[in-house]
Design a protein around this motif. Structure first.
Motif, short mmCIF file in Angstrom:
data_model
loop_
_atom_site.label_atom_id
_atom_site.label_comp_id
_atom_site.label_asym_id
_atom_site.label_seq_id
_atom_site.Cartn_x
_atom_site.Cartn_y
_atom_site.Cartn_z
N PRO A 160 -56.61 -9.01 56.53
CA PRO A 160 -57.56 -8.55 55.51
C PRO A 160 -56.81 -7.89 54.36
CG PRO A 160 -58.27 -7.90 57.71
CD PRO A 160 -56.88 -8.44 57.85
N PRO A 161 -57.35 -7.97 53.14
CA PRO A 161 -56.63 -7.44 51.98
C PRO A 161 -56.85 -5.96 51.72
CG PRO A 161 -58.61 -8.55 51.25
CD PRO A 161 -58.55 -8.72 52.75
N ASP A 162 -57.72 -5.30 52.47
CA ASP A 162 -58.04 -3.90 52.22
C ASP A 162 -56.78 -3.02 52.27
OD1 ASP A 162 -61.29 -3.99 52.80
OD2 ASP A 162 -60.11 -5.41 53.98
N PRO A 163 -56.75 -1.94 51.46
CA PRO A 163 -57.75 -1.50 50.49
C PRO A 163 -57.60 -2.24 49.14
CG PRO A 163 -56.00 0.12 50.65
CD PRO A 163 -55.67 -0.95 51.65
N LEU A 164 -58.67 -2.83 48.70
CA LEU A 164 -58.64 -3.66 47.49
C LEU A 164 -58.25 -2.87 46.25
CD1 LEU A 164 -61.87 -5.77 48.12
CD2 LEU A 164 -59.50 -6.53 48.34
N ALA A 165 -58.60 -1.59 46.20
CA ALA A 165 -58.33 -0.79 45.00
C ALA A 165 -56.83 -0.64 44.72
CB ALA A 165 -58.97 0.59 45.15
N LEU A 166 -56.00 -0.87 45.72
CA LEU A 166 -54.56 -0.69 45.54
C LEU A 166 -53.85 -1.96 45.08
CD1 LEU A 166 -53.64 1.62 48.57
CD2 LEU A 166 -54.24 2.25 46.22
N TRP A 167 -54.56 -3.06 44.98
CA TRP A 167 -53.96 -4.30 44.47
C TRP A 167 -53.92 -4.25 42.95
CZ3 TRP A 167 -52.25 -8.79 47.10
CH2 TRP A 167 -52.39 -8.76 48.50
N THR A 168 -52.81 -4.72 42.39
CA THR A 168 -52.70 -4.79 40.93
C THR A 168 -53.33 -6.06 40.38
OG1 THR A 168 -50.49 -5.76 41.13
CG2 THR A 168 -50.63 -3.36 40.87
N SER A 169 -53.58 -7.03 41.25
CA SER A 169 -54.30 -8.25 40.89
C SER A 169 -55.07 -8.67 42.13
CB SER A 169 -53.33 -9.36 40.44
OG SER A 169 -52.33 -9.61 41.42
N PRO A 170 -56.17 -9.44 41.98
CA PRO A 170 -56.99 -9.82 43.14
C PRO A 170 -56.15 -10.52 44.21
CG PRO A 170 -58.15 -10.31 41.11
CD PRO A 170 -56.76 -9.93 40.71
N PRO A 171 -56.33 -10.18 45.48
CA PRO A 171 -55.46 -10.70 46.55
C PRO A 171 -55.54 -12.20 46.75
CG PRO A 171 -57.32 -9.48 47.46
CD PRO A 171 -57.33 -9.23 45.99
N PRO A 216 -51.27 -3.88 50.49
CA PRO A 216 -51.63 -4.33 49.14
C PRO A 216 -50.41 -4.85 48.39
CG PRO A 216 -52.67 -2.23 49.62
CD PRO A 216 -51.70 -2.49 50.73
N ASN A 217 -50.67 -5.83 47.50
CA ASN A 217 -49.63 -6.41 46.65
C ASN A 217 -48.55 -7.15 47.43
OD1 ASN A 217 -50.82 -5.30 44.21
ND2 ASN A 217 -50.06 -3.33 44.94
N GLU A 218 -48.94 -7.82 48.50
CA GLU A 218 -48.01 -8.70 49.21
C GLU A 218 -47.43 -9.70 48.23
OE1 GLU A 218 -47.96 -12.04 52.82
OE2 GLU A 218 -49.70 -10.73 52.56
N HIS A 219 -46.16 -10.03 48.39
CA HIS A 219 -45.52 -10.94 47.44
C HIS A 219 -44.37 -11.70 48.09
CE1 HIS A 219 -43.55 -6.96 47.16
NE2 HIS A 219 -42.44 -7.65 46.98
N PHE A 220 -43.88 -12.71 47.38
CA PHE A 220 -42.80 -13.56 47.86
C PHE A 220 -42.02 -14.06 46.65
CE2 PHE A 220 -41.65 -17.69 50.30
CZ PHE A 220 -40.57 -17.09 50.91
N GLY A 221 -40.72 -13.82 46.65
CA GLY A 221 -39.89 -14.26 45.53
C GLY A 221 -39.78 -15.78 45.48
N LEU A 222 -40.00 -16.35 44.32
CA LEU A 222 -39.90 -17.80 44.19
C LEU A 222 -38.47 -18.28 44.39
CD1 LEU A 222 -42.35 -18.53 41.22
CD2 LEU A 222 -42.76 -18.69 43.70
#
Length: 456
Positions: free
Chosen positions: A91-102, A429-435
């Motif tokens: 789950p993406p919660d807490p949504l408020a801590l994302w800088t862009s929609p998950p 929040p803000n999970e990411h992966f370097g291209l």
């Protein structure tokens, strides 16, 4: 291999765009409201596997979320690689801590941000793109490929062991290849050869039959929270060793070669502690931080509760106290056996004023893979060619239960060739992966297939 590498380079932007399409599907396996989205993700992957040219693809139902299976057999005489990955996400919660929609993936400074970008959609998708790169050449992959992509990893893989047992013949292979782990650090190639196991339990102490007024009963009724705290405090000695009798009976000592490898890793203990706000570290006496967090067994209280914890004061003497406890185990420690030893500790030390309730919730064994096996050496060669340096063989403190399932049910070792980083904010929040790592992963898998094919 060179044609496949060239294809991957030419079509990399397309690969990224396709990954973004997959990331837009909110395949949250733990929330029943997203059941249809999990199935939609399975269908998307099955369609994509067919599009890239896999010889056979299907979506197989389980009692939970579906499994996507695909295969492409080029020659029965060649080795077979079973690729495992999971398409469900946290789950993406807490949504408020994302800088862009998950679930609206965006790319900033060469990094893709979305739930599942690293764990595990981005990493499993590398394997699809490596397969496509070979299939597009018209010659096919150098190995036989099978894909097993599940939709329940983030909710415990409840139905996967039964699925593997029921389909063990079609899942026959020589090795399992998994990308759901991390590099040791940015630009530092590594292959995980060891995983810790897990035994997870819950303990409850019950004293009186209801919460009591501490002024009227305190002093004559033993407090369950006080008693449980004493029991928990007794679980470690001054050297930070677990005191449960027999806990270390089956622990295999680290070899000098393994300890030398730990010392050679580029690890900054002070920076590691500072990053999580620690003034100092605390390990089992005689072991380094890296050894302690990946290759030694542990016991930790994950939660403790009881009595009144609300606002203001309530002078209550609680009827119960509870704790959840996890024990990370090393290979040869059996989870059920360790749980029973923990039960014996609590039963032997439970005060006569209390009743004990003990529940073993779940667990799984640890795993070690021979670093000198043909598959591991093929992986090492592939990573060296991509990163320009020899990879480290490392042990992970975490657990991937499916690895032990593959070993137990299919007799297969797993090559854990992941390209995440601990800083990728998986489950946060803000999970990411370097291209750059997405590209390196695709190229490494392409090279692995060729080098592994040459071992036969």
């Amino acid at each position: 291999m060179e044609k496949a590498l060239a294809y991957a380079g030419t079509h990399f932007d397309d690969f990224v765009a396709q990954l973004q399409d997959l990331l837009r599907i909110p395949s949250i396996s733990t929330d029943p409201d997203y059941r249809d989205e999990v199935r939609r993700a399975a269908g998307w992957l099955a369609d994509h596997l067919e599009t890239i040219g896999m010889a056979h693809t299907e979506v197989l139902d389980t009692a939970g979320h579906p499994v996507v299976y695909a295969e492409h057999v080029v020659d029965p005489a060649r080795p077979t690689v079973l690729v495992y990955g999971h398409y469900d996400v946290q789950p993406p919660d807490p949504l408020a801590l994302w800088t862009s929609p998950p679930f609206e993936p965006v790319i900033r400074d060469g990094v893709i941000y979305a739930r599942g970008a690293c764990d595990d959609k981005g990493q499993l998708f590398m394997h699809l793109k490596a397969a496509e790169a070979y299939l597009a050449t018209g010659e096919g992959p150098p190995v036989n490929l099978k894909f097993l992509l599940e939709g329940e990893e983030e909710s415990g893989s409840e139905h996967l062991p039964g699925f593997i047992e029921a389909h063990h013949e079609r899942l026959a292979a020589d090795i399992v290849l998994i990308s759901d782990t991390d590099l040791f650090g940015p630009g530092i190639p590594s292959i995980t050869y060891g995983l810790r196991g897990l035994a997870y339990l819950e303990v409850t102490l019950t004293g009186p039959n209801r919460d009591l007024h501490s002024g009227m009963y305190g002093g004559a009724v033993e407090n369950p929270i006080n008693a449980l705290c004493r029991l928990i405090a007794g679980l470690h000695d001054a050297d930070h060793r677990v005191t449960i009798p027999g806990f270390y009976d089956n622990v295999v000592p680290l070899t000098e070669e393994e300890r030398a490898t730990f010392r050679a890793l580029p690890f900054d203990e002070q920076a590691w502690a500072k990053e999580v706000g620690l003034p100092a570290t605390k390990t089992e006496k005689g072991y380094s931080v890296l050894e302690a967090i990946s290759a030694r067994p542990t016991l930790d209280v994950n939660g403790i509760w009881g009595g009144y914890t609300g606002k203001g004061a309530k002078t209550v003497l609680p009827a119960q106290a509870h704790a959840k406890i996890s024990m990370r185990l090393v290979p040869d420690q059996r989870p059920e056996e360790i749980a029973e030893k923990a039960r014996a500790y609590f039963e032997a030390n439970c005060p006569p004023t209390m009743k004990l309730s003990f529940r073993y919730l779940h667990g799984g064994p640890g795993v070690l893979v021979d670093t000198h096996s043909p598959a591991m050496q093929a992986a090492a060669r592939a990573l060296k060619e991509v990163f320009g340096r020899d990879p480290f063989f490392i042990r992970s403190g975490g657990s991937i239960p499916v690895v032990s399932v593959f070993k137990k049910r299919l007799g297969l070792d797993s090559v854990l060739m992941g390209f995440g980083l601990t800083s990728d904010a998986i489950h946060s929040p803000n999970e990411h992966f370097g291209l750059d790592r997405f590209r390196q992963g695709i190229e490494s898998i392409i090279r692995f297939q060729t080098h592994y094919a040459r071992t036969r």
